[in-house]
Write a protein that holds these residues in place. Sequence first.
Motif, PDB file in Angstrom:
ATOM      1  N   MET A   1       0.846  -1.102   0.207  1.00 38.76           N
ATOM      2  CA  MET A   1       0.086   0.029  -0.059  1.00 38.76           C
ATOM      3  C   MET A   1       0.880   1.386  -0.097  1.00 38.76           C
ATOM      4  O   MET A   1       1.862   1.475   0.704  1.00 38.76           O
ATOM      5  CB  MET A   1      -0.912   0.072   1.111  1.00 38.76           C
ATOM      6  CG  MET A   1      -2.070   0.789   1.131  1.00 38.76           C
ATOM      7  SD  MET A   1      -3.211   0.805   2.632  1.00 38.76           S
ATOM      8  CE  MET A   1      -3.762  -0.635   2.711  1.00 38.76           C
ATOM      9  N   THR A   5      -2.033   6.476   0.793  1.00 43.64           N
ATOM     10  CA  THR A   5      -3.172   5.766   0.840  1.00 43.64           C
ATOM     11  C   THR A   5      -3.347   5.282   2.170  1.00 43.64           C
ATOM     12  O   THR A   5      -4.044   5.204   2.757  1.00 43.64           O
ATOM     13  CB  THR A   5      -3.133   4.756  -0.140  1.00 43.64           C
ATOM     14  OG1 THR A   5      -3.191   5.362  -1.454  1.00 43.64           O
ATOM     15  CG2 THR A   5      -4.343   3.784  -0.314  1.00 43.64           C
ATOM     16  N   LYS A   8      -4.111   7.716   4.679  1.00 41.29           N
ATOM     17  CA  LYS A   8      -5.655   7.985   4.690  1.00 41.29           C
ATOM     18  C   LYS A   8      -6.582   6.913   5.248  1.00 41.29           C
ATOM     19  O   LYS A   8      -7.349   7.092   5.808  1.00 41.29           O
ATOM     20  CB  LYS A   8      -6.151   8.312   3.351  1.00 41.29           C
ATOM     21  CG  LYS A   8      -5.523   9.803   2.757  1.00 41.29           C
ATOM     22  CD  LYS A   8      -5.956   9.997   1.231  1.00 41.29           C
ATOM     23  CE  LYS A   8      -5.611  11.263   0.786  1.00 41.29           C
ATOM     24  NZ  LYS A   8      -5.732  11.492  -0.532  1.00 41.29           N
TER      25      LYS A   8
END
Length: 191
Positions: A1, A5, A8
Amino acid sequence: MQAETFRKVHPTEYYNQFLRKNIRPDGRKFMEFRETGVEIDCFESAVGSSVVRIGNTSVMCSVQAKFAPPTERHPKQGFIVPAVVISPVCSSKNRKQATDYAAHLTNLIVQRVLATGNKASIVVDLNQLCIVEKEIVWVLYADITCLDDDGALEDAVMMAFQSALQSVKLPQLVSKGSSDVPQINTKTARL
């Protein structure tokens, strides 16, 4: 990931990783300050100006001077009118959030600097802005524009505002015969 991202989706875990390492997300230690720079007298069209950089945050302030009648409450003082603008490209905030935050920053300047009357906070003596008592004063319009927001925006706004005011050079005024309205001389004087 990817890091953005992950930040968040799992913000608590993202920041906890940095806390465990005793560093900030930008790599600084907890007590390490961002690099700071201040330039004054940047814009020839203004009577005072500054650009402040704190890390990757950039703010500019341009001061314009106009004649106005004094307020009834302070007939021997000029006044300062700040306005903060957050440019759409400076932040990830949407236009409404940016407008609200700009209003918050403008109010912050008014509350912390102008309304307190704290002489240490105001780098311009408002009495020096009086031209003719009870008739005409200088008004300083401080337009503060946030160019890039990467944190510490409030500090950058306050520094830009105060350093621009500190650099103000008002035109000298001269009396022309029987006219009550002073005329601007081409020479300037620093406040």
